[in-house]
Design a protein around this motif. Structure first.
Motif, short mmCIF file in Angstrom:
data_model
loop_
_atom_site.label_atom_id
_atom_site.label_comp_id
_atom_site.label_asym_id
_atom_site.label_seq_id
_atom_site.Cartn_x
_atom_site.Cartn_y
_atom_site.Cartn_z
N LYS A 1 19.70 -27.60 -28.36
CA LYS A 1 19.71 -29.03 -29.18
C LYS A 1 20.29 -29.96 -27.98
CE LYS A 1 18.83 -27.63 -33.14
NZ LYS A 1 17.82 -28.34 -33.98
N THR A 2 20.42 -29.69 -26.61
CA THR A 2 20.42 -30.68 -25.55
C THR A 2 19.23 -31.04 -25.04
OG1 THR A 2 21.20 -29.05 -24.01
CG2 THR A 2 22.94 -30.28 -25.40
N ASP A 3 18.20 -30.22 -25.33
CA ASP A 3 16.65 -30.22 -24.69
C ASP A 3 16.16 -31.38 -25.60
OD1 ASP A 3 14.14 -30.06 -23.71
OD2 ASP A 3 14.66 -28.51 -22.57
N GLU A 4 15.29 -32.43 -24.94
CA GLU A 4 14.65 -33.35 -25.76
C GLU A 4 13.43 -32.77 -26.31
OE1 GLU A 4 15.01 -36.50 -26.73
OE2 GLU A 4 16.84 -36.62 -25.92
N ARG A 5 12.78 -31.87 -25.66
CA ARG A 5 11.64 -31.04 -26.01
C ARG A 5 11.63 -30.30 -27.43
NH1 ARG A 5 10.24 -27.51 -21.45
NH2 ARG A 5 12.32 -27.18 -21.59
N PHE A 6 13.04 -29.74 -27.45
CA PHE A 6 13.34 -28.76 -28.79
C PHE A 6 14.35 -29.20 -29.58
CE2 PHE A 6 12.64 -26.01 -24.58
CZ PHE A 6 11.19 -25.95 -24.88
N LYS A 7 15.45 -30.21 -29.41
CA LYS A 7 16.17 -30.69 -30.25
C LYS A 7 15.76 -30.81 -31.56
CE LYS A 7 17.03 -35.61 -29.39
NZ LYS A 7 17.85 -36.46 -28.76
N ARG A 8 14.55 -31.22 -32.16
CA ARG A 8 14.28 -31.60 -33.47
C ARG A 8 13.57 -30.48 -34.23
NH1 ARG A 8 12.46 -35.96 -30.45
NH2 ARG A 8 13.66 -37.71 -30.86
N ILE A 9 13.48 -29.23 -33.45
CA ILE A 9 12.99 -28.12 -34.20
C ILE A 9 14.29 -27.51 -35.07
CG2 ILE A 9 12.31 -25.69 -34.03
CD1 ILE A 9 11.06 -26.47 -31.13
N PRO A 10 14.10 -27.40 -36.20
CA PRO A 10 15.19 -26.95 -37.11
C PRO A 10 15.49 -25.43 -36.68
CG PRO A 10 13.41 -27.74 -38.34
CD PRO A 10 13.05 -27.60 -37.08
N VAL A 11 16.76 -25.25 -36.58
CA VAL A 11 17.38 -24.04 -36.17
C VAL A 11 18.21 -23.39 -37.31
CG1 VAL A 11 18.73 -22.54 -34.60
CG2 VAL A 11 17.35 -24.35 -33.77
N ILE A 12 18.01 -22.13 -37.78
CA ILE A 12 18.76 -21.63 -38.94
C ILE A 12 19.41 -20.54 -38.25
CG2 ILE A 12 18.50 -20.56 -41.22
CD1 ILE A 12 17.22 -23.30 -40.87
N VAL A 13 20.59 -20.69 -38.08
CA VAL A 13 21.45 -19.25 -37.66
C VAL A 13 21.44 -18.19 -38.77
CG1 VAL A 13 23.93 -18.81 -36.84
CG2 VAL A 13 22.85 -20.79 -36.17
N LEU A 14 21.02 -17.07 -38.46
CA LEU A 14 20.98 -16.03 -39.25
C LEU A 14 21.72 -14.99 -38.58
CD1 LEU A 14 19.86 -15.04 -42.20
CD2 LEU A 14 17.67 -14.44 -40.77
N THR A 15 22.84 -14.47 -39.04
CA THR A 15 23.87 -13.68 -38.38
C THR A 15 24.48 -12.85 -39.23
OG1 THR A 15 25.28 -13.67 -36.58
CG2 THR A 15 25.65 -15.37 -37.92
N THR A 16 25.38 -11.89 -38.63
CA THR A 16 26.17 -11.07 -39.45
C THR A 16 27.50 -11.49 -39.17
OG1 THR A 16 26.53 -9.59 -37.63
CG2 THR A 16 24.89 -8.81 -39.17
#
Length: 148
Positions: A84-99
């Protein structure tokens, strides 16, 4: 359901549990949406995939990342902060899926701009339902930003 896309939806699953990875693969396999699931088992591999390094030199840019927090080598918290601090990747949606139900993990994920935080259900049917609802929402309802 159709997405109007000619290419598959590229999903990167960052998950170290073989069982959870298999459940996600099976749930996405039942989908009516054309998707391609890529799986890596730790945060170091996730960053290599995204940066197209080494064995991942031809890896596609994911349209969505499903990210576990508790990973070996580089944990999901570090991966999320880096993404989320990298301009190349910050717009890719990230879904945290965890226990993890821990409030500190939930807050940290949203503070690092996770798009949502989901606690993994332990029941197969519920897990399948959650994964399919993620896919349905993010690829049939939401308009995603272009790559650049």
């Amino acid at each position: 359901m159709t997405t109007g896309r000619l290419k598959p939806i590229e999903i990167l699953l960052v998950e170290d549990s073989p069982t959870d990875a298999l459940l996600a693969r099976e749930a996405l396999g039942e989908s009516r949406l054309f998707n391609q699931l890529h799986q890596v088992s730790d945060g170091v591999e996730a960053m290599a995939f995204l940066n197209q390094e080494g064995a991942y030199a031809t890896a596609p840019r994911p349209d969505l990342i499903l990210l576990d927090l508790n990973l070996p080598r580089k944990d999901g918290r570090e991966v999320l902060a880096e993404l989320k601090t990298d301009e190349r990747f910050k717009r890719i949606p990230v879904i945290v899926l965890t226990t993890s139900h821990a409030e500190r993990d939930i807050l940290a994920a949203y503070n690092h701009h996770a798009n949502c935080y989901i606690v993994k259900p332990v029941d197969f049917q519920k897990f399948t339902s959650v994964v399919q609802s993620i896919e349905g929402f993010w690829f049939a309802v939401v308009t995603l930003p272009p790559e650049n």
